[in-house]
Write an enzyme that holds these catalytic residues in place. Structure first.
Site, PDB file in Angstrom:
ATOM      1  N   CYS A 294       0.838  -1.203   0.000  1.00 56.24           N
ATOM      2  CA  CYS A 294       0.000   0.000   0.000  1.00 56.24           C
ATOM      3  C   CYS A 294       0.875   1.257   0.000  1.00 56.24           C
ATOM      4  O   CYS A 294       0.654   2.185  -0.780  1.00 56.24           O
ATOM      5  CB  CYS A 294      -0.922  -0.013   1.218  1.00 56.24           C
ATOM      6  SG  CYS A 294      -2.081   1.368   1.272  1.00 56.24           S
ATOM      7  N   CYS A 295       1.910   1.265   0.865  1.00 54.14           N
ATOM      8  CA  CYS A 295       2.824   2.418   0.898  1.00 54.14           C
ATOM      9  C   CYS A 295       3.555   2.563  -0.439  1.00 54.14           C
ATOM     10  O   CYS A 295       3.797   3.680  -0.897  1.00 54.14           O
ATOM     11  CB  CYS A 295       3.840   2.258   2.027  1.00 54.14           C
ATOM     12  SG  CYS A 295       3.240   2.713   3.656  1.00 54.14           S
TER      13      CYS A 295
ATOM     14  N   CYS B 155      -3.355   4.188   9.568  1.00 51.65           N
ATOM     15  CA  CYS B 155      -2.093   3.683  10.115  1.00 51.65           C
ATOM     16  C   CYS B 155      -1.493   4.624  11.159  1.00 51.65           C
ATOM     17  O   CYS B 155      -0.294   4.559  11.443  1.00 51.65           O
ATOM     18  CB  CYS B 155      -1.099   3.449   8.984  1.00 51.65           C
ATOM     19  SG  CYS B 155      -1.734   2.379   7.694  1.00 51.65           S
TER      20      CYS B 155
ATOM     21  N   CYS C  46       7.555   4.139   5.906  1.00 56.33           N
ATOM     22  CA  CYS C  46       6.702   3.892   4.740  1.00 56.33           C
ATOM     23  C   CYS C  46       7.499   3.411   3.538  1.00 56.33           C
ATOM     24  O   CYS C  46       6.952   2.788   2.634  1.00 56.33           O
ATOM     25  CB  CYS C  46       5.927   5.155   4.378  1.00 56.33           C
ATOM     26  SG  CYS C  46       6.962   6.535   3.854  1.00 56.33           S
TER      27      CYS C  46
HETATM   28  S1  SF4 Z   1       0.558   4.618   5.715  1.00 58.78           S
HETATM   29 FE1  SF4 Z   1      -1.075   3.037   5.637  1.00 58.78          FE
HETATM   30  S2  SF4 Z   1      -2.730   3.862   4.347  1.00 58.78           S
HETATM   31 FE2  SF4 Z   1      -0.883   5.158   4.052  1.00 58.78          FE
HETATM   32  S3  SF4 Z   1       0.054   4.351   2.226  1.00 58.78           S
HETATM   33 FE3  SF4 Z   1       1.036   3.299   3.980  1.00 58.78          FE
HETATM   34  S4  SF4 Z   1      -0.151   1.428   4.413  1.00 58.78           S
HETATM   35 FE4  SF4 Z   1      -1.347   2.754   2.993  1.00 58.78          FE
END
Ligand code: SF4
Length: 253
Positions: free
Chosen positions: A130-131, A214, A237
């Site tokens: 996701c990051c 998060c 991240c």
């Molecule tokens: S911090 Fe969480 S919601 Fe944001 S990009 Fe990363 S995993 Fe995705």
């Protein structure tokens, strides 16, 4: 560059970016933060450097310093689509207050989101992926036309940041961490001295602020980044792990 500096550190021909970073570390060793930012933004990388900001808990300090020397410096904000509404409103307030004229949003690629995160729940299943989609790849694209970038990380934040250099090589790009040696007390004192507004979530117990799913509150006695990805091994991240792999095809997935 002063002649003395040129002889102080042999230039590393095998890794010219690392050699450049070493020279800059020497040049900036005893300079004030504002002086360093002036040199980085207006001289050393004039027109070729961007500041990356989350508009989070401490961001206003670095943004204020940068605006003092160049309010037109490009500022990249990674708008993951998962940001707190209060952060977006705080960003707009800070931009207006400081007179920043070139704030850019780096957003995830819609097609990549459609194929990898169609239900918007990837953060729960695969936060690293996701990051990568929502933060790292958009930043890599946004920085592709720049030779250097400025980050707001501090050594006191601990973890991988404890040994943070002032200037470092990030692939073929230079990364400058002008607040590396600042303490939490330094940041609070600077913000109060200049009457700068605090992110509204700080008073509600959030001391490091990223994406909404998060980010959690931090209790007394915890480190400020303990509220990020709580309960997971993940502490970063990925934007500081190197962007090169994400610049090849813009996805890095
Ligand atoms: S911090 Fe969480 S919601 Fe944001 S990009 Fe990363 S995993 Fe995705």
């Amino acid at each position: 560059m002063a002649l003395l500096e040129a002889f102080a550190t042999p230039f590393d021909e095998a890794n010219p970016t690392a050699g450049h970073a070493a020279l800059l570390n020497e040049r900036y060793a005893n300079r004030q933060t504002l002086d360093v930012l002036d040199d980085v933004i207006n001289h050393e990388f004039g027109g070729r450097v961007a500041l990356v900001s989350s508009f989070g808990a401490d961001s206003v300090v670095l943004l204020h310093l940068a605006a003092e020397v160049a309010p037109n410096v490009p500022v990249i904000f990674i708008d993951t689509g998962k940001i707190f509404g209060s952060t977006l409103r705080y960003r707009d307030e800070i931009v207006a207050r400081l007179g920043l004229t070139d704030v850019r949003a780096a957003r995830p690629d819609p097609a990549t989101l459609a194929s990898h995160d169609s239900d918007s729940g990837l953060w729960l299943r695969e936060p690293d992926k996701c990051c990568a989609i929502r933060k790292v790849a958009p930043l890599a694209r946004a920085l592709s036309s720049f030779d250097a970038w400025i980050s707001g990380r501090k050594r006191y934040q601990g973890g991988m940041r404890a040994a943070l250099p002032f200037v470092e090589a990030d692939g073929e790009r230079i990364k400058v961490n002008p607040l590396a040696g600042w303490s939490r007390e330094d940041l609070v004192a600077y913000r109060k001295l200049h009457d700068l507004p605090e992110h509204p979530l700080v008073a509600d117990g959030f001391r490091s602020i990223g994406c909404m799913p998060c980010t959690t509150r931090v209790a007394d006695g915890e480190d400020e980044r303990d509220g990020r990805w709580r309960g997971q091994d993940k502490t970063e991240c990925g934007i500081h792990f190197g962007l090169a792999a994400f610049e090849t095809d813009g996805s890095g997935i």
